[in-house]
Design a protein around this motif. Structure first.
Motif, PDB file in Angstrom:
ATOM      1  N   ALA A 194       0.798  -1.231   0.000  1.00 34.47           N
ATOM      2  CA  ALA A 194       0.000   0.000   0.000  1.00 34.47           C
ATOM      3  C   ALA A 194       0.835   1.288   0.000  1.00 34.47           C
ATOM      4  O   ALA A 194       0.499   2.237  -0.720  1.00 34.47           O
ATOM      5  CB  ALA A 194      -0.961  -0.020   1.189  1.00 34.47           C
ATOM      6  N   PRO A 195       1.916   1.367   0.792  1.00 37.02           N
ATOM      7  CA  PRO A 195       2.661   2.637   0.848  1.00 37.02           C
ATOM      8  C   PRO A 195       3.301   3.067  -0.475  1.00 37.02           C
ATOM      9  O   PRO A 195       3.674   4.235  -0.631  1.00 37.02           O
ATOM     10  CB  PRO A 195       3.737   2.370   1.900  1.00 37.02           C
ATOM     11  N   VAL A 196       3.472   2.140  -1.415  1.00 35.21           N
ATOM     12  CA  VAL A 196       4.159   2.485  -2.669  1.00 35.21           C
ATOM     13  C   VAL A 196       3.265   2.354  -3.891  1.00 35.21           C
ATOM     14  O   VAL A 196       3.670   2.738  -4.998  1.00 35.21           O
ATOM     15  CB  VAL A 196       5.430   1.624  -2.869  1.00 35.21           C
ATOM     16  N   LYS A 197       2.063   1.850  -3.701  1.00 29.26           N
ATOM     17  CA  LYS A 197       1.162   1.620  -4.831  1.00 29.26           C
ATOM     18  C   LYS A 197       0.873   2.944  -5.531  1.00 29.26           C
ATOM     19  O   LYS A 197       0.570   3.946  -4.892  1.00 29.26           O
ATOM     20  CB  LYS A 197      -0.123   0.974  -4.338  1.00 29.26           C
ATOM     21  N   GLY A 198       0.981   2.928  -6.853  1.00 30.60           N
ATOM     22  CA  GLY A 198       0.746   4.138  -7.637  1.00 30.60           C
ATOM     23  C   GLY A 198       1.984   4.991  -7.839  1.00 30.60           C
ATOM     24  O   GLY A 198       1.987   5.892  -8.679  1.00 30.60           O
ATOM     25  N   ARG A 199       3.030   4.727  -7.058  1.00 25.81           N
ATOM     26  CA  ARG A 199       4.276   5.504  -7.193  1.00 25.81           C
ATOM     27  C   ARG A 199       5.413   4.645  -7.745  1.00 25.81           C
ATOM     28  O   ARG A 199       6.304   5.160  -8.426  1.00 25.81           O
ATOM     29  CB  ARG A 199       4.705   6.071  -5.839  1.00 25.81           C
ATOM     30  N   PHE A 200       5.412   3.371  -7.413  1.00 20.01           N
ATOM     31  CA  PHE A 200       6.487   2.461  -7.834  1.00 20.01           C
ATOM     32  C   PHE A 200       5.952   1.498  -8.895  1.00 20.01           C
ATOM     33  O   PHE A 200       4.781   1.104  -8.862  1.00 20.01           O
ATOM     34  CB  PHE A 200       6.983   1.628  -6.652  1.00 20.01           C
ATOM     35  N   THR A 201       6.828   1.124  -9.821  1.00 22.99           N
ATOM     36  CA  THR A 201       6.505   0.063 -10.775  1.00 22.99           C
ATOM     37  C   THR A 201       7.669  -0.922 -10.834  1.00 22.99           C
ATOM     38  O   THR A 201       8.830  -0.544 -10.595  1.00 22.99           O
ATOM     39  CB  THR A 201       6.230   0.606 -12.188  1.00 22.99           C
ATOM     40  N   ILE A 202       7.337  -2.158 -11.108  1.00 18.39           N
ATOM     41  CA  ILE A 202       8.346  -3.210 -11.254  1.00 18.39           C
ATOM     42  C   ILE A 202       8.254  -3.750 -12.674  1.00 18.39           C
ATOM     43  O   ILE A 202       7.145  -3.981 -13.185  1.00 18.39           O
ATOM     44  CB  ILE A 202       8.120  -4.350 -10.237  1.00 18.39           C
ATOM     45  N   SER A 203       9.410  -3.957 -13.280  1.00 21.21           N
ATOM     46  CA  SER A 203       9.445  -4.559 -14.607  1.00 21.21           C
ATOM     47  C   SER A 203      10.611  -5.541 -14.664  1.00 21.21           C
ATOM     48  O   SER A 203      11.454  -5.580 -13.758  1.00 21.21           O
ATOM     49  CB  SER A 203       9.592  -3.487 -15.693  1.00 21.21           C
ATOM     50  N   ARG A 204      10.624  -6.318 -15.720  1.00 19.38           N
ATOM     51  CA  ARG A 204      11.681  -7.311 -15.883  1.00 19.38           C
ATOM     52  C   ARG A 204      12.068  -7.406 -17.345  1.00 19.38           C
ATOM     53  O   ARG A 204      11.236  -7.202 -18.230  1.00 19.38           O
ATOM     54  CB  ARG A 204      11.219  -8.680 -15.364  1.00 19.38           C
ATOM     55  N   ASP A 205      13.342  -7.695 -17.574  1.00 21.32           N
ATOM     56  CA  ASP A 205      13.835  -7.950 -18.921  1.00 21.32           C
ATOM     57  C   ASP A 205      14.432  -9.349 -18.897  1.00 21.32           C
ATOM     58  O   ASP A 205      15.578  -9.536 -18.454  1.00 21.32           O
ATOM     59  CB  ASP A 205      14.877  -6.903 -19.321  1.00 21.32           C
ATOM     60  N   ASP A 206      13.650 -10.314 -19.340  1.00 25.38           N
ATOM     61  CA  ASP A 206      14.101 -11.700 -19.280  1.00 25.38           C
ATOM     62  C   ASP A 206      15.279 -11.945 -20.218  1.00 25.38           C
ATOM     63  O   ASP A 206      16.056 -12.879 -20.004  1.00 25.38           O
ATOM     64  CB  ASP A 206      12.944 -12.653 -19.615  1.00 25.38           C
ATOM     65  N   GLN A 217      11.157   1.023 -10.626  1.00 30.65           N
ATOM     66  CA  GLN A 217      11.045   2.443 -10.927  1.00 30.65           C
ATOM     67  C   GLN A 217      10.304   3.116  -9.782  1.00 30.65           C
ATOM     68  O   GLN A 217       9.174   2.731  -9.468  1.00 30.65           O
ATOM     69  CB  GLN A 217      10.291   2.660 -12.242  1.00 30.65           C
ATOM     70  N   MET A 218      10.963   4.092  -9.178  1.00 33.60           N
ATOM     71  CA  MET A 218      10.384   4.769  -8.020  1.00 33.60           C
ATOM     72  C   MET A 218      10.150   6.236  -8.362  1.00 33.60           C
ATOM     73  O   MET A 218      11.108   6.947  -8.703  1.00 33.60           O
ATOM     74  CB  MET A 218      11.337   4.644  -6.823  1.00 33.60           C
ATOM     75  N   ASN A 219       8.914   6.662  -8.295  1.00 31.77           N
ATOM     76  CA  ASN A 219       8.549   8.050  -8.583  1.00 31.77           C
ATOM     77  C   ASN A 219       7.955   8.700  -7.345  1.00 31.77           C
ATOM     78  O   ASN A 219       7.578   8.007  -6.394  1.00 31.77           O
ATOM     79  CB  ASN A 219       7.534   8.108  -9.721  1.00 31.77           C
ATOM     80  N   SER A 220       7.882  10.021  -7.374  1.00 29.34           N
ATOM     81  CA  SER A 220       7.293  10.784  -6.254  1.00 29.34           C
ATOM     82  C   SER A 220       7.861  10.328  -4.932  1.00 29.34           C
ATOM     83  O   SER A 220       7.111  10.043  -3.975  1.00 29.34           O
ATOM     84  CB  SER A 220       5.763  10.643  -6.268  1.00 29.34           C
ATOM     85  N   LEU A 221       9.166  10.238  -4.861  1.00 32.98           N
ATOM     86  CA  LEU A 221       9.809   9.696  -3.663  1.00 32.98           C
ATOM     87  C   LEU A 221       9.579  10.572  -2.445  1.00 32.98           C
ATOM     88  O   LEU A 221       9.523  11.810  -2.532  1.00 32.98           O
ATOM     89  CB  LEU A 221      11.303   9.509  -3.923  1.00 32.98           C
ATOM     90  N   LYS A 222       9.442   9.904  -1.301  1.00 31.51           N
ATOM     91  CA  LYS A 222       9.218  10.570  -0.030  1.00 31.51           C
ATOM     92  C   LYS A 222      10.367  10.240   0.913  1.00 31.51           C
ATOM     93  O   LYS A 222      11.073   9.242   0.730  1.00 31.51           O
ATOM     94  CB  LYS A 222       7.906  10.082   0.588  1.00 31.51           C
ATOM     95  N   THR A 223      10.532  11.035   1.944  1.00 36.99           N
ATOM     96  CA  THR A 223      11.612  10.774   2.891  1.00 36.99           C
ATOM     97  C   THR A 223      11.471   9.394   3.516  1.00 36.99           C
ATOM     98  O   THR A 223      12.465   8.737   3.820  1.00 36.99           O
ATOM     99  CB  THR A 223      11.644  11.844   3.995  1.00 36.99           C
ATOM    100  N   GLU A 224      10.241   8.943   3.688  1.00 44.16           N
ATOM    101  CA  GLU A 224      10.022   7.635   4.304  1.00 44.16           C
ATOM    102  C   GLU A 224      10.355   6.459   3.380  1.00 44.16           C
ATOM    103  O   GLU A 224      10.276   5.299   3.789  1.00 44.16           O
ATOM    104  CB  GLU A 224       8.578   7.493   4.828  1.00 44.16           C
TER     105      GLU A 224
END
Lengths: 114, 111
Positions: free
Chosen positions: A64-76, A84-91
């Motif tokens: 929940a704390p990262v939903k909508g801000r982080f994405t995970i992808s893979r290159d097999d 990928q981390m966007n809208s980063l917060k101090t926490e």
């Protein structure tokens, strides 16, 4: 020997973005469900999210704390996992680990501070 | 507040047997989801000790054992050694949260 090597950690300002990579070897990466777990300084482990293998849909789930801000992808083709981390917060300051749930990388430090 | 509850600390003397508990709920441990246990030595990445409730990866001594009953699980360490001093975490999938949850960790001290 299974190896997972994270990279990309850095000091970033609040609101900024960062992409972490996890290069893997020693196992069938395309067959693995992969996860990211983080650990804030002096704190416990916190699951960030996971990505299923492509034949299982390649879908992702997030905490929940990262939903909508982080994405995970893979290159097999490169046996590499990304966060990928966007809208980063101090926490979000933490050591970020990639893991198969069995094997873990050494982690990469992300510091979010002005 | 962690979804899985562990005691913050545990201790024992060399040679003793200690157990670390992990209490969950019907949406995680109690819902047939596997429990995993990890050991984290100071300054290092977590290491898998137990998977699928009670299975040991190759290389993990049989002094370490896991069990599960209902909505709780336990890690037992027999023949305690000084090198067992570490933080221990339990983990399981939570169907309500659609995510993996960890216990808050137990710091084991070998006296």
């Amino acid at each position: 020997e299974v190896q997972l090597v994270e990279s990309g950690g850095a000091l970033v300002k609040p609101g900024g973005s960062l992409r972490l990579s996890c290069a893997t070897s020693g196992f069938s990466f395309n067959d693995a469900w992969m996860s990211w777990v983080r650990q804030a300084p002096g704190k416990g482990l916190e699951w960030v999210g996971r990505i299923k293998r492509k034949i299982d849909g390649g879908t992702t789930d997030f905490a929940a704390p990262v939903k909508g801000r982080f994405t995970i992808s893979r290159d097999d083709s490169k046996d590499t996992l990304y966060l990928q981390m966007n809208s980063l917060k101090t926490e979000d300051t933490a050591v970020y680990y990639c893991t198969t749930d069995h094997s873990w990388g050494q982690g990469t430090l992300v510091t979010v501070s002005s | 507040q962690s979804v899985l509850t562990q005691p913050p600390s545990a201790s024992g003397t060399p040679g003793q047997r200690v157990t670390i508990s992990c209490s969950g709920s019907s949406s995680n441990i109690g819902n047939n989801n596997y429990v995993y246990w990890y050991q984290q030595l100071p300054g290092t990445a977590p290491k898998l000790l137990i998977y699928k409730n009670n299975q040991r990866p190759s290389g993990v001594p049989d002094r370490f054992s896991g069990s599960k009953s209902g909505t709780s699980a336990s890690l037992a360490i027999s023949g305690l050694r000084s090198e067992d001093e570490a933080d221990y975490y339990c983990a399981a999938w939570d169907d309500s949260l659609s995510g993996r949850v960890f216990g808050g960790g137990t710091k084991l001290t070998v006296l």
